[in-house]
Design an enzyme around this catalytic site. Sequence first.
Site, PDB file in Angstrom:
ATOM      1  N   VAL A   1       0.868  -1.187   0.000  1.00  0.00           N
ATOM      2  CA  VAL A   1       0.000   0.000   0.000  1.00  0.00           C
ATOM      3  C   VAL A   1       0.896   1.225   0.000  1.00  0.00           C
ATOM      4  O   VAL A   1       1.712   1.412   0.909  1.00  0.00           O
ATOM      5  CB  VAL A   1      -0.932   0.019   1.227  1.00  0.00           C
ATOM      6  CG1 VAL A   1      -1.767   1.290   1.244  1.00  0.00           C
ATOM      7  CG2 VAL A   1      -1.814  -1.224   1.238  1.00  0.00           C
TER       8      VAL A   1
ATOM      9  N   GLN B   1       2.900   2.456  10.302  1.00  0.00           N
ATOM     10  CA  GLN B   1       1.588   3.026  10.003  1.00  0.00           C
ATOM     11  C   GLN B   1       0.426   2.333  10.732  1.00  0.00           C
ATOM     12  O   GLN B   1      -0.706   2.339  10.246  1.00  0.00           O
ATOM     13  CB  GLN B   1       1.349   2.981   8.487  1.00  0.00           C
ATOM     14  CG  GLN B   1       2.332   3.810   7.706  1.00  0.00           C
ATOM     15  CD  GLN B   1       2.283   5.276   8.072  1.00  0.00           C
ATOM     16  OE1 GLN B   1       1.223   5.827   8.328  1.00  0.00           O
ATOM     17  NE2 GLN B   1       3.435   5.924   8.128  1.00  0.00           N
TER      18      GLN B   1
ATOM     19  N   GLY C   1      -6.738  11.452   2.101  1.00  0.00           N
ATOM     20  CA  GLY C   1      -7.787  10.438   2.123  1.00  0.00           C
ATOM     21  C   GLY C   1      -7.635   9.371   1.055  1.00  0.00           C
ATOM     22  O   GLY C   1      -8.373   8.387   1.046  1.00  0.00           O
ATOM     23  N   LEU C   2      -6.683   9.547   0.144  1.00  0.00           N
ATOM     24  CA  LEU C   2      -6.502   8.567  -0.928  1.00  0.00           C
ATOM     25  C   LEU C   2      -6.051   7.203  -0.396  1.00  0.00           C
ATOM     26  O   LEU C   2      -6.484   6.173  -0.906  1.00  0.00           O
ATOM     27  CB  LEU C   2      -5.501   9.075  -1.967  1.00  0.00           C
ATOM     28  CG  LEU C   2      -5.969  10.235  -2.830  1.00  0.00           C
ATOM     29  CD1 LEU C   2      -4.832  10.728  -3.723  1.00  0.00           C
ATOM     30  CD2 LEU C   2      -7.170   9.834  -3.660  1.00  0.00           C
ATOM     31  N   GLY C   3      -5.195   7.187   0.613  1.00  0.00           N
ATOM     32  CA  GLY C   3      -4.720   5.913   1.171  1.00  0.00           C
ATOM     33  C   GLY C   3      -5.856   5.107   1.766  1.00  0.00           C
ATOM     34  O   GLY C   3      -5.973   3.897   1.524  1.00  0.00           O
TER      35      GLY C   3
ATOM     36  N   TYR D   1      -3.897   2.240   9.799  1.00  0.00           N
ATOM     37  CA  TYR D   1      -4.710   1.046   9.566  1.00  0.00           C
ATOM     38  C   TYR D   1      -5.754   0.828  10.661  1.00  0.00           C
ATOM     39  O   TYR D   1      -6.845   0.319  10.381  1.00  0.00           O
ATOM     40  CB  TYR D   1      -3.820  -0.182   9.389  1.00  0.00           C
ATOM     41  CG  TYR D   1      -3.040  -0.129   8.103  1.00  0.00           C
ATOM     42  CD1 TYR D   1      -3.669  -0.343   6.879  1.00  0.00           C
ATOM     43  CD2 TYR D   1      -1.681   0.155   8.092  1.00  0.00           C
ATOM     44  CE1 TYR D   1      -2.966  -0.272   5.686  1.00  0.00           C
ATOM     45  CE2 TYR D   1      -0.968   0.222   6.909  1.00  0.00           C
ATOM     46  CZ  TYR D   1      -1.614   0.002   5.709  1.00  0.00           C
ATOM     47  OH  TYR D   1      -0.920   0.083   4.532  1.00  0.00           O
TER      48      TYR D   1
END
Length: 159
Positions: free
Chosen positions: A85, A123, A95-97, A127
Site C-alpha cells: 500500500v 503506520q 484520504g486517498l490511502g 490502519y
Amino acid sequence: MNKSQIQFSEHIRYAGGERKFEIDLYQLQELLNVSAFWAKGRSIEDLGIAIANSEPVISVSDRDQLIGFARATSDGIYRATIWDVVIHPEYQSSGLGSNLVKTVLSHPRMRWVERVYLMTTYQQGFYEKIGFQPNTTTTMVLHNLANLALVPATEDQLQ
C-alpha cells in the site's frame, strides 16, 4: 491536486482465459522507490511476477501519473493479505490511502474473507482508523525460502 483527475483502477484483465496485468511497471517502480523504504530497488521483472500472482491489483492515478498502488493475495474465503500500500508523498494525508485500502477490501475476491492480514512498520495508526487491529500472536516469518534445503513430504507423511 484536482480531485476530478484522480482515478482508481483495477489492473488485471482476462484475455483468452489468461491473466494479464495492465500497469506501467516503470511508474510503479518509481513510485515504490520514492514512497516506500521497504520496496526500494525492486526489479521490473519481480514487480511483474508479484502483480501476476495478486488479485486485486489497484492503482490510483492523477491524469496519466501513477500516484498510488496496493495489491492483495487471497484464497477468497478464509485468509487474505494486503501488500504494498503506497501513496506518493505529495498526495498523502488527502484520504486517498484510506480509499485505496477500502477499494481493495471491497473487491469481490476480498469481500467475504474471514481474516485480512497486512504488515506495517510505522503506520499502525493509519490502519487502525480503517478497522485493523494489532495482532502480535499469529505472525511468523520464514526468510530466504529458496536457500533452504527443504525436502518435500512423502505420500506417507501426507496421509
